[in-house]
Design an enzyme around this catalytic site. Sequence first.
Site, PDB file in Angstrom:
ATOM      1  N   LYS A  24     -14.034   1.495  15.226  1.00  0.00           N
ATOM      2  CA  LYS A  24     -12.763   0.787  15.475  1.00  0.00           C
ATOM      3  C   LYS A  24     -12.336   0.877  16.929  1.00  0.00           C
ATOM      4  O   LYS A  24     -11.761  -0.058  17.472  1.00  0.00           O
ATOM      5  CB  LYS A  24     -11.671   1.388  14.595  1.00  0.00           C
ATOM      6  CG  LYS A  24     -11.499   0.593  13.331  1.00  0.00           C
ATOM      7  CD  LYS A  24     -10.575   1.236  12.369  1.00  0.00           C
ATOM      8  CE  LYS A  24     -11.100   0.910  10.973  1.00  0.00           C
ATOM      9  NZ  LYS A  24     -10.372   1.562   9.937  1.00  0.00           N
ATOM     10  N   PHE A  51      -4.652   3.692  14.650  1.00  0.00           N
ATOM     11  CA  PHE A  51      -4.888   4.717  13.633  1.00  0.00           C
ATOM     12  C   PHE A  51      -6.017   4.243  12.728  1.00  0.00           C
ATOM     13  O   PHE A  51      -6.226   3.035  12.569  1.00  0.00           O
ATOM     14  CB  PHE A  51      -3.616   4.960  12.803  1.00  0.00           C
ATOM     15  CG  PHE A  51      -2.712   5.990  13.420  1.00  0.00           C
ATOM     16  CD1 PHE A  51      -2.082   5.742  14.637  1.00  0.00           C
ATOM     17  CD2 PHE A  51      -2.493   7.211  12.803  1.00  0.00           C
ATOM     18  CE1 PHE A  51      -1.254   6.689  15.226  1.00  0.00           C
ATOM     19  CE2 PHE A  51      -1.661   8.170  13.375  1.00  0.00           C
ATOM     20  CZ  PHE A  51      -1.050   7.921  14.580  1.00  0.00           C
ATOM     21  N   PRO A  97      -3.381 -11.428  10.680  1.00  0.00           N
ATOM     22  CA  PRO A  97      -3.741 -11.161  12.081  1.00  0.00           C
ATOM     23  C   PRO A  97      -3.887  -9.664  12.294  1.00  0.00           C
ATOM     24  O   PRO A  97      -3.174  -8.878  11.668  1.00  0.00           O
ATOM     25  CB  PRO A  97      -2.526 -11.698  12.858  1.00  0.00           C
ATOM     26  CG  PRO A  97      -1.402 -11.693  11.881  1.00  0.00           C
ATOM     27  CD  PRO A  97      -2.020 -11.935  10.530  1.00  0.00           C
ATOM     28  N   ASP A  98      -4.821  -9.258  13.149  1.00  0.00           N
ATOM     29  CA  ASP A  98      -4.959  -7.842  13.482  1.00  0.00           C
ATOM     30  C   ASP A  98      -4.051  -7.559  14.687  1.00  0.00           C
ATOM     31  O   ASP A  98      -4.336  -7.976  15.815  1.00  0.00           O
ATOM     32  CB  ASP A  98      -6.419  -7.491  13.798  1.00  0.00           C
ATOM     33  CG  ASP A  98      -6.616  -5.980  13.870  1.00  0.00           C
ATOM     34  OD1 ASP A  98      -5.828  -5.310  14.568  1.00  0.00           O
ATOM     35  OD2 ASP A  98      -7.541  -5.475  13.212  1.00  0.00           O
ATOM     36  N   ASN A 105       0.853  -1.195   0.000  1.00  0.00           N
ATOM     37  CA  ASN A 105       0.000   0.000   0.000  1.00  0.00           C
ATOM     38  C   ASN A 105       0.888   1.243   0.000  1.00  0.00           C
ATOM     39  O   ASN A 105       2.108   1.142   0.013  1.00  0.00           O
ATOM     40  CB  ASN A 105      -0.954  -0.031   1.211  1.00  0.00           C
ATOM     41  CG  ASN A 105      -0.197  -0.048   2.510  1.00  0.00           C
ATOM     42  OD1 ASN A 105       0.500   0.891   2.856  1.00  0.00           O
ATOM     43  ND2 ASN A 105      -0.295  -1.150   3.241  1.00  0.00           N
ATOM     44  N   LYS A 149       8.584 -17.676  -9.785  1.00  0.00           N
ATOM     45  CA  LYS A 149       7.828 -16.588 -10.418  1.00  0.00           C
ATOM     46  C   LYS A 149       6.667 -17.165 -11.236  1.00  0.00           C
ATOM     47  O   LYS A 149       6.860 -18.098 -12.030  1.00  0.00           O
ATOM     48  CB  LYS A 149       8.771 -15.791 -11.325  1.00  0.00           C
ATOM     49  CG  LYS A 149       8.106 -14.602 -11.945  1.00  0.00           C
ATOM     50  CD  LYS A 149       9.065 -13.833 -12.837  1.00  0.00           C
ATOM     51  CE  LYS A 149       8.279 -12.795 -13.628  1.00  0.00           C
ATOM     52  NZ  LYS A 149       9.067 -12.188 -14.670  1.00  0.00           N
ATOM     53  N   LYS A 209     -11.739  -2.824  18.212  1.00  0.00           N
ATOM     54  CA  LYS A 209     -10.342  -3.253  18.388  1.00  0.00           C
ATOM     55  C   LYS A 209      -9.922  -3.257  19.857  1.00  0.00           C
ATOM     56  O   LYS A 209      -8.882  -3.792  20.193  1.00  0.00           O
ATOM     57  CB  LYS A 209      -9.409  -2.333  17.604  1.00  0.00           C
ATOM     58  CG  LYS A 209      -9.791  -2.219  16.131  1.00  0.00           C
ATOM     59  CD  LYS A 209      -8.628  -2.548  15.261  1.00  0.00           C
ATOM     60  CE  LYS A 209      -8.971  -2.346  13.800  1.00  0.00           C
ATOM     61  NZ  LYS A 209      -8.020  -2.980  12.917  1.00  0.00           N
TER      62      LYS A 209
HETATM   63  O1  C5P Z   1      -8.950  -2.161  10.395  1.00  0.00           O
HETATM   64  P1  C5P Z   1      -8.000  -1.121   9.962  1.00  0.00           P
HETATM   65  O2  C5P Z   1      -6.882  -1.643   9.128  1.00  0.00           O
HETATM   66  O3  C5P Z   1      -8.609   0.092   9.334  1.00  0.00           O
HETATM   67  O4  C5P Z   1      -7.376  -0.588  11.347  1.00  0.00           O
HETATM   68  C1  C5P Z   1      -6.377   0.343  11.382  1.00  0.00           C
HETATM   69  C2  C5P Z   1      -5.603   0.202  12.672  1.00  0.00           C
HETATM   70  O5  C5P Z   1      -5.383  -1.161  12.980  1.00  0.00           O
HETATM   71  C3  C5P Z   1      -4.234   0.806  12.557  1.00  0.00           C
HETATM   72  O6  C5P Z   1      -3.858   1.232  13.847  1.00  0.00           O
HETATM   73  C4  C5P Z   1      -3.379  -0.370  12.107  1.00  0.00           C
HETATM   74  O7  C5P Z   1      -2.019  -0.209  12.463  1.00  0.00           O
HETATM   75  C5  C5P Z   1      -4.007  -1.516  12.866  1.00  0.00           C
HETATM   76  N1  C5P Z   1      -3.949  -2.802  12.181  1.00  0.00           N
HETATM   77  C6  C5P Z   1      -3.160  -3.806  12.693  1.00  0.00           C
HETATM   78  N2  C5P Z   1      -3.146  -5.034  12.089  1.00  0.00           N
HETATM   79  C7  C5P Z   1      -3.895  -5.278  11.006  1.00  0.00           C
HETATM   80  C8  C5P Z   1      -4.711  -4.252  10.479  1.00  0.00           C
HETATM   81  C9  C5P Z   1      -4.711  -3.021  11.087  1.00  0.00           C
HETATM   82  O8  C5P Z   1      -2.455  -3.580  13.684  1.00  0.00           O
HETATM   83  N3  C5P Z   1      -3.866  -6.451  10.440  1.00  0.00           N
END
Ligand code: C5P
Length: 407
Positions: A344, A330, A310-311, A214, A292, A348
């Site tokens: 969020k 963020f 993973p989040d 990104n 490739k 979260k």
């Molecule tokens: O769900 P979203 O990606 O919009 O959430 C943004 C926040 O979650 C940011 O603080 C980002 O660093 C964190 N994030 C994370 N791991 C992920 C996705 C997002 O820590 N897989």
Amino acid sequence: MSLSGKSVLLIIGGGIAAYKSLELIREIKKRGGAVHAILTKAGSEFVTPLSVASLAGEKVFTDLFSLTDEAEMGHIELSRSADLVVVAPATADLLAKMAHGLANDLASTALLATDKRVLVAPAMNVRMWTHAATTRNLATLKKDGVLFVGPDEGEMACGEFGPGRMAEPLAIADAIETALGSKPSGKGPLSGKHVVITSGPTHEPIDPVRYIANRSSGKQGHALAAAAAAAGAKVTLISGPVSLPDPHGVKTVHVETAADMLGAVEHAMPADLAIFCAAVADWRVKTEAKDKIKKQKGAPPPSLALDPNPDILATIATRKKGRPALVVGFAAETTDVLTYAKGKLASKGCDVIVANDVGAGTEVMGGDANIVHLVTVRGVETWPKLPKTEVATRLIAEFARLLPKKS
Ligand code: C5P
């Protein structure tokens, strides 16, 4: 005094702004610092060695091949005995030499031989400043970790108007203090605290040559790390692939994927404050191809099966044991910024969401300025458009206030 016990090697290049370097020497000394000076041959066309020496209270070095200078203090020692090397004015020629590693006079040789940080205050005509060659050289120097102050915009000695005027001596002296003071000093509102920060994008490999990524530059996360260190914290920065130098006085761990980032964050725990600023990829490719992926004539394009990543923020914010006392996330959104941000905060499990609009035309992603909204259970606070460095300083001050007193 703020620079007491510090020593600066000041390299004065050949530009009309050289006269301001005399004022800079006065300012460094007023703040308690010591100055050794190198005057380039072109610099001595604008100020005399005698005026520099009188203000510095030290001998001025001018010549790489001077027997007396080398006998007194060789160029290697000169380049290393200081705490910081400052180039002011830094001409287009000096910047080009630095970018290419040339060493054909005392100033450029000292710059190549130094193992200390280098701060430059560029000064040149606006056309020289905006020339493609200077732009390339600046990018190289920034990548090398060289620090910059200025240039300012305004009327120039040559009669033209625009960026290229050397920063004022007071601003350069402040930048010297910041450069020398950004090491965790143990003093400041975050002294004794461990802060973990994620920054930049993640890269999720498709095959050995391709990846999902990104547009995150890492500028905001890296600025937060520098600001936390300046506030006295011990800082661990976990950075995805970015083209920024590691911030001074910060332990930086480089990772590529979201899985690696989570591993590094968990490894860095415990922390008092965790700030998740990285733009983590939400998905990764289910199975990374070993070789490739080749185009097949007549065959449809390959489809990518994805798995969720993973989040990291949610994982740390919902920890039963060892949760940091303050967890910040963020939210970069292109529409309904505040609605998503409030969602969020709850989903979260974090304490603060810093929300910003990264929609088309905002130039926030990759840019140098940001408009942020601080979202907590108490409500929303919106800040004006500010440079990312200023946003970082203010956010760190705010987090220091929000941190429970006994964490
Ligand atoms: O769900 P979203 O990606 O919009 O959430 C943004 C926040 O979650 C940011 O603080 C980002 O660093 C964190 N994030 C994370 N791991 C992920 C996705 C997002 O820590 N897989």
